[in-house]
Scaffold this motif. Sequence first.
Motif, mmCIF file in Angstrom:
data_model
loop_
_atom_site.group_PDB
_atom_site.id
_atom_site.type_symbol
_atom_site.label_atom_id
_atom_site.label_comp_id
_atom_site.label_asym_id
_atom_site.label_seq_id
_atom_site.Cartn_x
_atom_site.Cartn_y
_atom_site.Cartn_z
ATOM 1 N N PRO A 39 -10.288 -1.617 2.308
ATOM 2 C CA PRO A 39 -11.307 -1.055 1.405
ATOM 3 C C PRO A 39 -12.626 -1.809 1.551
ATOM 4 C CG PRO A 39 -9.256 -1.534 0.231
ATOM 5 C CD PRO A 39 -9.146 -2.178 1.576
ATOM 6 N N TYR B 147 -16.090 5.905 -6.757
ATOM 7 C CA TYR B 147 -15.578 4.960 -5.764
ATOM 8 C C TYR B 147 -14.058 5.100 -5.634
ATOM 9 C CZ TYR B 147 -14.410 0.389 -3.706
ATOM 10 O OH TYR B 147 -13.904 -0.620 -2.921
ATOM 11 N N CYS B 148 -13.366 5.108 -6.773
ATOM 12 C CA CYS B 148 -11.910 5.233 -6.764
ATOM 13 C C CYS B 148 -11.482 6.623 -6.290
ATOM 14 C CB CYS B 148 -11.356 4.952 -8.160
ATOM 15 S SG CYS B 148 -11.516 3.228 -8.661
ATOM 16 N N TYR C 59 -12.982 8.486 -4.108
ATOM 17 C CA TYR C 59 -13.109 8.495 -2.653
ATOM 18 C C TYR C 59 -11.870 7.882 -2.002
ATOM 19 C CZ TYR C 59 -14.671 6.935 1.969
ATOM 20 O OH TYR C 59 -14.762 6.681 3.316
ATOM 21 N N TYR C 60 -11.410 6.735 -2.545
ATOM 22 C CA TYR C 60 -10.240 6.081 -1.957
ATOM 23 C C TYR C 60 -8.940 6.795 -2.304
ATOM 24 C CZ TYR C 60 -12.771 2.342 0.224
ATOM 25 O OH TYR C 60 -13.608 1.644 1.074
ATOM 26 N N LYS D 198 -8.666 9.284 0.507
ATOM 27 C CA LYS D 198 -8.242 8.598 1.725
ATOM 28 C C LYS D 198 -6.764 8.211 1.653
ATOM 29 C CE LYS D 198 -10.955 5.650 3.800
ATOM 30 N NZ LYS D 198 -11.385 6.357 5.021
ATOM 31 N N THR D 199 -6.317 7.772 0.469
ATOM 32 C CA THR D 199 -4.920 7.370 0.307
ATOM 33 C C THR D 199 -3.988 8.566 0.469
ATOM 34 O OG1 THR D 199 -5.528 5.551 -1.160
ATOM 35 C CG2 THR D 199 -3.255 6.309 -1.268
ATOM 36 N N MET E 231 -7.592 0.341 -8.013
ATOM 37 C CA MET E 231 -7.799 1.310 -6.943
ATOM 38 C C MET E 231 -6.499 2.038 -6.657
ATOM 39 S SD MET E 231 -10.125 -0.635 -4.106
ATOM 40 C CE MET E 231 -9.908 0.777 -3.007
ATOM 41 N N TYR F 25 0.876 -1.169 0.000
ATOM 42 C CA TYR F 25 0.000 0.000 0.000
ATOM 43 C C TYR F 25 0.909 1.213 0.000
ATOM 44 C CZ TYR F 25 -3.733 3.220 1.399
ATOM 45 O OH TYR F 25 -4.642 4.252 1.446
#
Length: 254
Positions: free
Chosen positions: A191, A238-239, A241-242, A245-246, A137, A85
């Motif tokens: 996730p 969706y992507c 949003y992440y 967060k990332t 993602m 990650y």
Amino acid sequence: MSGKHIVITGANSGIGKCMLNRLRDLGAVIVAADKDTSDIEESGSVFPVQVDLSCKEGVNYLFDQAISRMGSIDIFVANAGFPYYEMIRSADWDRAEKIFSINTLSPIYSYEKMIEHLDGRHGMVVVTDSAMGETAMPGFSLYISTKYTLNGFRAGIKHECPSNVDTVFSFPVSTDTGFFRHDSTNGMEKPFPVQTPDHVAKRMVSAMRMGKSRVYPSRLYSLARIVFRIIPPIEWAYCGYYLIKTKHHFSLRQ
């Protein structure tokens, strides 16, 4: 599955451990392989093999051990793998080579070894891919690359796989295992959606028994992958949003 000779990699924990338990209870004889086999209990039907599968020598050793202990292999479950990650900001050949060796090259080489070993006899190769092998993602570029490659390999061999060899590819979503507690995940949040390893193992074993070539353990993801294709902006959201967060995750760690 009763009496089948099965090899499972990544069998010390998570999906692999749950598959080991289910297949053992169905009467299979199993060689359970992992770099750490401390949580695998040896018995008359389970044989732990400690091995590094990130190189061909390790895979060759596993096949030799399995044949020595069981006489033959009917089913090979290529389940071992790990994630990174990260947000890639520098060049690191060794880091990329490490994840491709275990996540991609090892399952492909194991498939080739099984074709040789079976030599016309009926058998099966089961591969744990990932939902990220179809839906990308942020934060997982190298991991996703390994799983997309496996999915491409699946798409290729379905046209040329020998008739005596069945293949099953599984595409689980985030699974509540030590997978996301790996040092390389930097303490990330799993996730959505998240499922249990036993649920994934149950669906994979069911697919093996029913002769399915692909299995999607998450019904929600099965629906989402269709919706993403019909309405791409939902996948982008969706992507996106992440991605937020990332970026936040790594900004806090700088």
